[in-house]
Design an enzyme around this catalytic site. Structure first.
Site, mmCIF file in Angstrom:
data_model
loop_
_atom_site.group_PDB
_atom_site.id
_atom_site.type_symbol
_atom_site.label_atom_id
_atom_site.label_comp_id
_atom_site.label_asym_id
_atom_site.label_seq_id
_atom_site.Cartn_x
_atom_site.Cartn_y
_atom_site.Cartn_z
ATOM 1 C CE LYS A 114 -4.207 -1.878 2.020
ATOM 2 N NZ LYS A 114 -5.113 -1.917 3.154
ATOM 3 C CE LYS A 200 -11.099 -12.213 -1.544
ATOM 4 N NZ LYS A 200 -10.486 -12.275 -0.257
ATOM 5 C CE LYS A 203 -14.966 -2.743 1.613
ATOM 6 N NZ LYS A 203 -15.870 -2.930 2.729
#
Length: 337
Positions: A114, A200, A203
């Protein structure tokens, strides 16, 4: 006091819950909830470790709480609360920060991934959120923590922090912090993206067409399934590595229709996509309808939802504050007068 083992789990209030969240995790919680004493929180402190929109954070928090209840979480077995409503989460994080070596955090795989995305804007919160996660778990003396592959490393870190803390501040036969165990639940369905059967459902995917949200209208569900990626082959089958989208859509149908794999394989083996897509659409709309109706009733009854979260906060706070006091006493702090 319950004689059931205590489980702790949290979900961030970012965007809508989708079928991947529901079929992969929430439905399993609901089915197994009576075996445990469940503490399920809305992880709003975690949601702000990356840039977020302050205009939607509170609304998303309530939406998620209502969705939990609509999916069938039972308040006889589950305590639902908002993380930031219990200040002990932030306070214990600071105390544990002071004994957690920095290199334990910089080695975290998720941080590395990240941080790369955020570049120079990466906040301390992103580095530190595994310590907040440890605090979440340890405050409630959780016996078990449901973890997926991507969180295993963080639970290991929590266990390392427990051992380090108890070694420094407790007697060997009287640990202050409880060592949690991972709960690898029976494999929830791994639901993949509608636009790419190898990824996958998420969102964070920029394309709304990649996922079916729990609150999508029948028209939206119809549009997304119509447009979802398929292959040119007639006859549908599971587990063919050359046909990831086919496997994913059959899995969705199997779970939403409540059928076995064998039943679906037999039913769909001669179908073309033109026949299968309307079947999947009708099944998805039908499966989500009771959840959506319950959600509408709950989200429109603000006083009920607030009472659930208020009760959850009081119950959570009593346990969390007890643990926090034990930690502060062990570390030698003077207690508030």
């Amino acid at each position: 006091m319950s004689d059931r083992q205590r489980i702790l789990s949290g979900v961030q209030p970012t965007g809508n819950l989708h079928l991947g969240n529901y079929l992969g995790a929430i439905r399993n919680w609901v089915e197994g909830q009576s075996q445990y004493e469940n503490f399920l929180f809305i992880a709003d402190l975690h949601a702000t470790t990356v840039p977020h929109d302050p205009a939607t954070l509170a609304a998303n928090t309530y939406t998620l709480a209502a969705a939990y209840l609509a999916c069938g979480l039972d308040l006889n077995y589950s305590t639902i609360f908002v993380q930031s409503h219990v200040p002990a989460h932030a306070e214990l994080t600071w105390l544990l920060n002071c004994i957690t070596p920095l290199n334990w955090l910089t080695d975290m795989i998720q941080f590395k991934e990240k941080a790369l995305k955020q570049g120079e804007n990466v906040g301390v919160g992103l580095l530190d959120y595994p310590v907040l996660m440890a605090s979440d778990i340890l405050l409630y003396e959780a016996d078990k923590v449901p973890v997926g592959e991507d969180q295993k490393q963080h639970l290991e870190l929590t266990r390392d922090i427990v051992n380090r803390f108890n070694h420094q501040f407790a007697e060997p036969d009287q640990p202050v912090l409880k060592l949690p165990e991972p709960l690898i639940r029976k494999e929830g369905a791994r639901i993949m993206s509608l636009t790419d059967g190898t990824k996958k459902m998420s969102k964070s995917d920029p394309s709304e067409l990649s996922r079916i949200n729990l609150l999508d209208s029948p028209d939206e569900i119809n549009k997304k399934i119509k447009r979802c990626k398929t292959d040119p082959i007639r006859g549908l089958e599971f587990d063919n590595p050359e046909r990831p989208e086919c496997n994913n859509l059959l899995t969705l149908y199997m779970l939403l229709a409540g059928k076995t794999k064998e039943e679906v394989a037999a039913e769909c083996q001669d179908m073309g996509w033109g026949q299968f897509k309307p079947l999947l659409t009708a099944t998805a709309i039908n499966a989500l309808k009771p959840i959506q109706e319950k959600y509408e009733a709950i989200i429109n009854d603000k006083s009920y939802l607030e009472s659930v979260l208020r009760h959850g906060k009081h119950k959570a706070e009593a346990i969390a504050n007890h643990t926090l006091t034990k930690v502060k006493t062990a570390m030698g702090y003077s207690l508030p007068l």
